[in-house]
Scaffold this motif. Sequence first.
Motif, PDB file in Angstrom:
ATOM      1  N   TYR A 238     -10.922 -11.146  -5.911  1.00 28.33           N
ATOM      2  CA  TYR A 238     -10.704 -11.436  -7.320  1.00 28.33           C
ATOM      3  C   TYR A 238     -11.446 -10.361  -8.121  1.00 28.33           C
ATOM      4  N   THR A 239     -10.805  -9.822  -9.130  1.00 28.86           N
ATOM      5  CA  THR A 239     -11.429  -8.754  -9.925  1.00 28.86           C
ATOM      6  C   THR A 239     -11.662  -9.228 -11.357  1.00 28.86           C
ATOM      7  N   PHE A 240     -12.620  -8.593 -12.034  1.00 24.40           N
ATOM      8  CA  PHE A 240     -13.016  -8.991 -13.381  1.00 24.40           C
ATOM      9  C   PHE A 240     -13.111  -7.748 -14.268  1.00 24.40           C
ATOM     10  N   GLY A 241     -12.799  -7.928 -15.563  1.00 23.45           N
ATOM     11  CA  GLY A 241     -12.680  -6.790 -16.458  1.00 23.45           C
ATOM     12  C   GLY A 241     -13.773  -6.541 -17.467  1.00 23.45           C
TER      13      GLY A 241
ATOM     14  N   GLU B  84     -11.977   6.965  -7.461  1.00 20.18           N
ATOM     15  CA  GLU B  84     -12.727   5.992  -8.252  1.00 20.18           C
ATOM     16  C   GLU B  84     -11.905   5.441  -9.418  1.00 20.18           C
ATOM     17  N   ALA B  85     -11.015   6.259  -9.987  1.00 19.36           N
ATOM     18  CA  ALA B  85     -10.198   5.789 -11.114  1.00 19.36           C
ATOM     19  C   ALA B  85      -9.303   4.629 -10.695  1.00 19.36           C
ATOM     20  N   GLU B  86      -8.656   4.768  -9.559  1.00 14.19           N
ATOM     21  CA  GLU B  86      -7.791   3.708  -9.050  1.00 14.19           C
ATOM     22  C   GLU B  86      -8.621   2.510  -8.601  1.00 14.19           C
ATOM     23  N   GLN B  87      -9.771   2.771  -8.017  1.00 14.92           N
ATOM     24  CA  GLN B  87     -10.656   1.693  -7.572  1.00 14.92           C
ATOM     25  C   GLN B  87     -11.090   0.824  -8.750  1.00 14.92           C
ATOM     26  N   LEU B  88     -11.476   1.457  -9.853  1.00 12.93           N
ATOM     27  CA  LEU B  88     -11.954   0.715 -11.019  1.00 12.93           C
ATOM     28  C   LEU B  88     -10.833  -0.071 -11.689  1.00 12.93           C
ATOM     29  N   ARG B  89      -9.595   0.411 -11.572  1.00 15.50           N
ATOM     30  CA  ARG B  89      -8.459  -0.251 -12.218  1.00 15.50           C
ATOM     31  C   ARG B  89      -7.758  -1.256 -11.308  1.00 15.50           C
ATOM     32  N   THR B  90      -8.271  -1.470 -10.127  1.00 16.24           N
ATOM     33  CA  THR B  90      -7.673  -2.454  -9.227  1.00 16.24           C
ATOM     34  C   THR B  90      -7.699  -3.828  -9.873  1.00 16.24           C
ATOM     35  N   LYS B  91      -6.564  -4.522  -9.860  1.00 16.71           N
ATOM     36  CA  LYS B  91      -6.474  -5.858 -10.433  1.00 16.71           C
ATOM     37  C   LYS B  91      -5.880  -6.813  -9.411  1.00 16.71           C
ATOM     38  N   PHE B  92      -6.526  -7.930  -9.255  1.00 18.86           N
ATOM     39  CA  PHE B  92      -6.112  -8.908  -8.249  1.00 18.86           C
ATOM     40  C   PHE B  92      -4.642  -9.305  -8.432  1.00 18.86           C
TER      41      PHE B  92
END
Length: 384
Positions: A287-290, A242-250
Motif C-alpha cells: 500500500y502506498t501513501f502520498g 527513483e522517479a518511477e519508484q516514488l510515483r508507484t501507486k498501489f
Amino acid sequence: KIKFRRSSTLALLILNHRVTSSPTSTIAACPRMRLPMTFKGFARETSSLATGIASVEIIEDLLYNLFFFSTFMAPGALALYSCYNFPMFSIPIVLAYYTSIALRELETTDGSPSEPFSRDFPIFTMKRRHHSLRLVRPPSGSLDPARMSEYLNSSKSASYVFACHPHGVAAQWRTWMEGLMYTTFPALARKRGWRTLAASVLFWMPLVREIVLWTGCVDASRKTAQLQLQKGRSLVILPGGEAEQLRTKFGQERVTLKNRMGFVALAVESGTPLVPVYVFGCSDLYYTFGPFFGFREAVRKVLRVCLPLFLGDFGLAPRRGVKVTVVFGDPIPVNRVKRPRHDAADEEKEHFRSVVQKVHRMYIERLAKLFDDAKADLGFEERN
C-alpha cells in the motif's frame, strides 16, 4: 488390526458416517480410530489448521521485517551510535571499512555476484514461494537456451540489455528474481553472465552493499554500464529509477519512460539487443501513501535518494497472495551507432540523437504490446 492414516478430515468424516451407521460394523469399535463425529468437529479441526497456518505466516512476516530492519536501518544506526559513544574504538573500524570500499571498487568494475546466495538465501526462497514468482520467456523461442547460446557465441561482446518495468516501491522482486535467472537463462550463466545496475547510494550502506553485490549489482553509472557491455556481460536495468519508484501507486500500472533514453543510448552505442520486461504484480506488493510528495520529490532531485511511503499487510513485509510474474519480450535488434564525442560536429550528435529517439519509440511500442498480450492471462485485464 486396521490402521488408518489421517490424510483428510473430510474423507474421514464421510467414512465415519458410513461405519457408525452400520450396527454390525467391527471397525466402529476399533480403539485406534479417532474420527470427528459431527460437522462441528470438522469445523473445529479446520479452524485449528487455519490458526496454525496464520501463525506460520505471522512468523515469516516477522522474519522479513527483521531482515529489512537489520539490513537497511540497523547497521547505519549502530555505526552512528558507536562512533558517538565509543569513538576511539568505532571510528577506526568505520574508516577501515570505507577505505576498503574505496580501494576495491567492486561496484564499478566486476561486482561480486554469488549464485548460491541469490538462489538459496532463505528470505529470497521464502518470498519466491509466497508470491509464486515466475520468469516467463517469450513464446517465440527467441530467448530459449539454444537461440541465446548461438547469439552469445557469435562474438565476444554479444550480450543483451534487459529493461524491466515498473520499478515498484522497493524493487525487492529484483533480488528474488536473481536466483531464478541462472535456471531461466542458462546460456547467460554459462557464458559471460549479467550485471544489474543499482543506485550508487546502496553501495555506501553497510550490509546493504554486500547484499546488492552478492545479488549481481554494480553501480548505475554510464561508465560502469559501458564497461560491462564491453566485456560481453548483459545488463539488467530498471530505467524508471527513483522517479518511477516514488510515483508507484498501489493497484496501478505506472511506467516512467518519456524522458528515459539513457538505457537506449547504451544499446545503440554498443549495438546490443533491447529486451522489454514487464513485472506483473509488483505494483500490488505494498500500500502506498502520498503525503509530502513535493518535499520527497525535491529530496530525490537534489540528493538522488528516494523516500517512498509504504506498508504491507504486516509492517514492511510485502502483501501476501500477490503473484509476481516477470514476462520477457522478444529482443529488439539495434544497429550500432558510435556515440559522438563532446567536440563532435552538430550533425553527428543530431544523427545519434535521432537514432536513439527512433529506437526509444519502437521500444515503448514493444513494451506496450508485451503488457497487452500478457495481462489477460495473468489476471490484469482491467489494467492499462
